[in-house]
Design a protein around this motif. Sequence first.
Motif, short mmCIF file in Angstrom:
data_model
loop_
_atom_site.label_atom_id
_atom_site.label_comp_id
_atom_site.label_asym_id
_atom_site.label_seq_id
_atom_site.Cartn_x
_atom_site.Cartn_y
_atom_site.Cartn_z
N ARG A 129 36.61 -49.99 9.99
CA ARG A 129 36.57 -50.03 11.33
C ARG A 129 38.08 -50.46 11.44
NH1 ARG A 129 34.44 -48.22 16.17
NH2 ARG A 129 32.29 -47.47 15.95
N ALA B 155 19.14 -54.15 25.34
CA ALA B 155 18.83 -55.61 25.30
C ALA B 155 20.43 -56.26 25.09
CB ALA B 155 18.45 -56.14 24.11
N ILE B 156 21.20 -55.67 24.48
CA ILE B 156 22.48 -56.11 24.42
C ILE B 156 23.50 -55.87 25.96
CG2 ILE B 156 24.89 -56.12 23.40
CD1 ILE B 156 23.19 -55.23 20.78
N GLY B 157 23.28 -54.63 26.28
CA GLY B 157 23.77 -54.07 27.52
C GLY B 157 25.12 -53.22 27.17
N ILE B 158 24.75 -52.45 26.13
CA ILE B 158 25.80 -51.43 25.76
C ILE B 158 25.25 -49.93 25.53
CG2 ILE B 158 27.23 -53.05 24.41
CD1 ILE B 158 25.70 -51.98 21.82
N SER C 283 21.43 -61.74 21.77
CA SER C 283 21.02 -61.27 23.07
C SER C 283 19.66 -61.83 23.18
CB SER C 283 20.81 -59.95 23.45
OG SER C 283 19.74 -59.18 22.54
N GLN C 284 18.87 -62.10 22.28
CA GLN C 284 17.50 -62.58 22.10
C GLN C 284 17.56 -64.00 22.16
OE1 GLN C 284 14.90 -60.27 22.45
NE2 GLN C 284 16.81 -59.28 22.93
N ILE D 44 27.84 -48.00 20.19
CA ILE D 44 28.17 -49.01 18.99
C ILE D 44 29.58 -49.42 19.27
CG2 ILE D 44 28.99 -47.62 17.08
CD1 ILE D 44 26.38 -50.39 16.80
N ASP D 45 30.66 -48.30 19.53
CA ASP D 45 31.71 -48.56 19.92
C ASP D 45 32.07 -49.53 20.89
OD1 ASP D 45 32.47 -46.62 18.11
OD2 ASP D 45 32.76 -45.02 19.71
N GLU D 46 31.28 -49.84 21.83
CA GLU D 46 31.35 -51.00 22.95
C GLU D 46 31.62 -52.18 22.06
OE1 GLU D 46 29.37 -50.95 26.73
OE2 GLU D 46 29.00 -49.09 26.16
N LEU D 47 30.71 -52.34 21.14
CA LEU D 47 30.90 -53.65 20.42
C LEU D 47 32.14 -53.90 19.60
CD1 LEU D 47 27.29 -53.75 18.90
CD2 LEU D 47 28.08 -55.03 20.83
N PHE D 48 32.71 -52.77 19.13
CA PHE D 48 33.90 -52.74 18.65
C PHE D 48 35.16 -52.85 19.27
CE2 PHE D 48 30.87 -52.04 15.09
CZ PHE D 48 31.50 -52.43 14.20
N GLN E 179 14.46 -47.58 18.42
CA GLN E 179 14.77 -48.79 18.07
C GLN E 179 16.10 -49.09 18.45
OE1 GLN E 179 13.28 -49.06 13.99
NE2 GLN E 179 11.27 -49.90 14.74
N ARG E 180 17.32 -48.20 17.80
CA ARG E 180 18.44 -48.66 18.61
C ARG E 180 18.80 -48.70 19.81
NH1 ARG E 180 22.08 -48.21 14.23
NH2 ARG E 180 23.94 -47.29 15.33
N TYR F 178 22.62 -58.18 18.68
CA TYR F 178 21.16 -58.08 19.17
C TYR F 178 20.54 -59.29 19.10
CZ TYR F 178 15.97 -57.03 19.85
OH TYR F 178 14.71 -57.10 20.53
N GLN G 64 36.06 -55.55 20.69
CA GLN G 64 36.50 -56.83 20.54
C GLN G 64 37.63 -56.53 19.56
OE1 GLN G 64 33.26 -59.75 19.31
NE2 GLN G 64 32.00 -57.73 18.97
N LEU H 20 14.63 -54.28 13.49
CA LEU H 20 14.21 -54.68 14.59
C LEU H 20 13.09 -55.76 14.67
CD1 LEU H 20 14.91 -54.67 17.79
CD2 LEU H 20 13.44 -52.73 18.13
N ILE I 254 16.49 -49.69 22.34
CA ILE I 254 16.00 -50.91 22.61
C ILE I 254 17.02 -51.87 22.36
CG2 ILE I 254 14.35 -52.65 22.00
CD1 ILE I 254 12.52 -50.42 21.15
N MET I 255 17.83 -51.90 21.15
CA MET I 255 18.65 -52.94 20.93
C MET I 255 19.93 -52.72 22.01
SD MET I 255 18.37 -52.78 16.65
CE MET I 255 19.13 -54.40 16.26
N PHE I 256 20.45 -51.45 22.03
CA PHE I 256 21.53 -51.50 22.88
C PHE I 256 21.12 -51.84 24.15
CE2 PHE I 256 23.89 -47.56 20.95
CZ PHE I 256 24.07 -48.11 19.65
#
Lengths: 128, 487, 452
Positions: B256, C17-20, B366-367, C23-27, C10-11, B363, C29, B436, C13-15
């Motif tokens: 990255r 929960a995080i509000g994204i 967030s939890q 995945i690029d949004e996390l990066f 599942q991904r 994640y 930063q 998860l 669900i995780m996205f």
Amino acid sequence: MKAEELRYAKTHEWVAVDGDTATVGITDFAVKLLTDIVYLSLPIVGKSYSPGQAMGEVESVKAVSDIYAPVSGEVIEVNSALPDNLVLLNDSPLEKAWIARLRMHSPSEAGSLLSYADYVKHCDKAHH
Amino acid sequence: MRNPTATQLLFEMSCAGRGTEVFPASDVPDVTGVPKIGADFLASGPLPLPEIAEPDVVRHFVNLSTLNMSVDSHFYPLGSCTMKYNPKRHERLARLPQAANSHPYQSESQVQGLLSVLYEMQTMLAEISGLPGVSLHPAAGAQGEFTALLTAAAWFRDRGENRTRVLFPASAHGTNPASAALAGFECVQLSGGRDGFVDLEELKAHLDERTAVFMVTNPNTLGLFERDIAVVSEMLHSVGGLVYIDGANMNAILGRTRPGDFGGDMMHYNVHKTFTGPHGAGGPGAGPIAVRDFLAPFLPAPVVTFDAARNWYSLSVPEKSIGRVRTFFGNVGILLRGYFYIRTLGGRGLREASENAVLNANYLLSQVKDFLEVPHGDRCMHEFVASAKRQKDLTGVTTMDIAKRLLDYGFHAPTVYFPLVVEEALMMEPTETESLQTLDAFAGALRKICSEPAELVKGAPHSTAVCRPDEVNAARKPVLCWSAPNC
Amino acid sequence: MAYLFDTPEQRKIMFDAIGIASIDELFQQIPAELQLKRELDLPPALSELALEQDMQRRLGSAGGRGTCFLGGGVYDHFIPAVVDEITSRGEFYTAYTPYQAEASQGTLQAFYEYQTLISQLTGMDVSNASLYEGGTAVSEAVFMAMRINGRHGRVAIAGTLHPEYRQVLETYCSRLGTELVEIPHTNGVISAEACRAALDSETCAVVLQQPNFFGCLEDIRGLTDIAHAAGALSILAFDAVSPGMLKRPGEYGVDIAVAEGQPLGTPLQYGGPLLGIFTCRGDYVRKMPGRLIGKTTDRKGKECFVLNLQTREQHIRRDKATSNICTNQGLLALRTTVFLATVGPAGMRQMATLSHQKARYAAELLTAIPGVSLKFPGAFFREFLLETPLPACDMLKALSDRGYDVGPDMGRFSLTSVDGWQNCFLVALTEKRTRAEIEGLADAMRGVLERV
């Protein structure tokens, strides 16, 4: 000895002055901050220190703190019974738990140390 | 199943005279033509080692092993340590003859296959870091730091400069100042900004002609990417200093971004963390370093070089090498496992691994953020630092209590009380190799613990073989060695 | 491919929960201009099978390796199968530093047993829970000696010390201004006069090796007394197998004893990972580098184990720590623990005695070859320096071509302190070498010399 009659360094050492001799220990406040002290290394007799110079160490399980010389002087005596009776630091910080006696190079230095009232204020500030 | 009777020490199991002959009898005759060892040099009797039958040895250690938590058996979110799944496929390969049984003084011709792999590892680590000069020599991350600082010092000296100071933020790993001091530098600690990032003004105030190196972990130990890292690098370079990247957190950024691209001049890898290796209850690691081209001539010896014309791999000493920092080549057994990992993931796989490590951490964040304070925001890289300060103030339950209670729920604790800049810190690094379901179960346990009666949590752990060893007494009167009763 | 297992659902669900949304949004930063815009240029990912095939091809052969008579710090010793079986258990193998004592009693007790076994092996009061390897252990010992007696001016190093140990020490001391003074050897050993002449009031420590790099035995007791008389500490690097037959370091009165622990249960692995054994006198324990495990009791009074005296270490004392070491060689220490528990005193005695007897037999056969002789006259333990009429590199190459790997040769280290070093090399023996192999080596050497 009464706490009010002693002088203090910002680094939490107390000093009792008698002529040109300074008896040095660490304060109750410092002992409590460190929690259970597990080890203490004494200054070296015959060695001279300048104010603010580290002359010994106290350790708890998870922290180490230097003991600083509050005034300049030569170490003439150390409390060699103390390292094996660390509980004295809690029980009798101003009497039996003295650490070293220094022959001061310039006794006037003691005048620039904190009074008890000022030290208490300093601790209050440091703690918050 | 844990065997409650089996915690005897080896020494208590010993029975004199039980010792068996492990080795065959000598098959060589006694000789007289060579000098004999004088009686002065000989042992007066057998070693006072325990005498235990092999089946008892096996049972002893197997029972001990059941008292451990490990990645193979438990979720182990120990921040900064990257406790990810250890691929089993590496183990058989690491035992291949040239890898496992080569003596370090074997001739080059006998280890061409091994050297080709190590050479490729150098090349791959250069690509992953964006820094072209690689040495696989250092034994672990801390030794990598020390080695890189000596390399930098040699470069400064070569330029006729004497720079004496190494700077680092208060959130740095303890190894940074320890390595700098070992390398003969004066240590200058910066307090850092309240937001968790390097404070540029503070940094600027400390930069001058004495500045040698700024050591920074990126992402930092709060799990934040130092967004101003390029500026930090320019600032260092403008006063003639260098930037060292502590690579402990490389698992967040593989594919990255690269230390070489964001302004780092040198870095170390923790191969056993980022690229998997047996953490082995404390080690071994491998701490290769990567540096910019102008530093490469100063790297420690040996490095692997390749002569394409002769199709030949050799061990070489860089032109102005600082010398060696350990015996022999390096921690080859760990380097190989890292190599196997990179080869099976490839460029895309490494990037996916980092992406999932960051996803899992966010994640988890967030939890937990509605019941645990997370002082540095609701985004993180591969790890984040929560704080139990609120709990401590309200109920007296500390980070240590929460950590111990987690053990009762079958989870290893996060890293606690680090970094020092966060009170009651809980540093959580889930890694990418957790599902998860596991993350949910862990967050659920944490949530539950935070609502449990304080007394219950303060009394934890309740289910482990021992509870809260007395560390004060251990330190006051250290017992570091068993001794026979009445001896 | 990476070890991932979340499904697209599942991904999602995780996205959420995080509000994204991606995945690029996390990066984000990472500033955009610093992000890598391409895939890393690495070899294409291999399946487990394909990797195994590639590695079999490159590492699967012994590379033309012959019977091992190589020495110089690590040796081809036998490792009972129980060592591999026990230490590959995931509960040990995939745990880390035992910070949470309650979740690590297995590791902690095993390392407490390691420390005790090493004390028993060395006759020294205290052992730490491992350093990287023998060479850094020597450097750490010197730094510890400086902390103990406060002398930084000079360190006296035996000319018979392993040259790589010395090189490591040179690097470690390179920025301290400490002078390394070599004590010259006479016929492969350090004399009392040479030792005395190398010391002065600034000398921090004397660094010795037993048996020394040439395989010879030193008068460690005498040299230690000389060091102490000069106010210096005595540091000894010893062969980890030697206490099975020879006096233990503690019996010589040395202050710090270190060793390469590889012979006790660790495979060669081209020189790493290895095991740094580090021991000292009890009164110096607070100056020690590395991790220490201590015995204590828990809340219920039950005996248990913890990381002890951690204030010495980098995570607490930072720039004033006794060492920068963090990750150590835990797994190798565990190997040695299982090894010593398995072989016991009888096994150690056998291992040492067999290595010695075979070394004597090899020396006798080899020196019977015309032109071949022991370089030094003194007694040796399991390794000896041999001189032949041929340049050592040519001789070793010829022996290797005949299936015998011998050495290292002194040319590798430019050891000019040995007269005729160009023709000298080490021959090392372990319990593994058979009579037939030793006789085969002698025949091969005779053959090489007859062809000259």
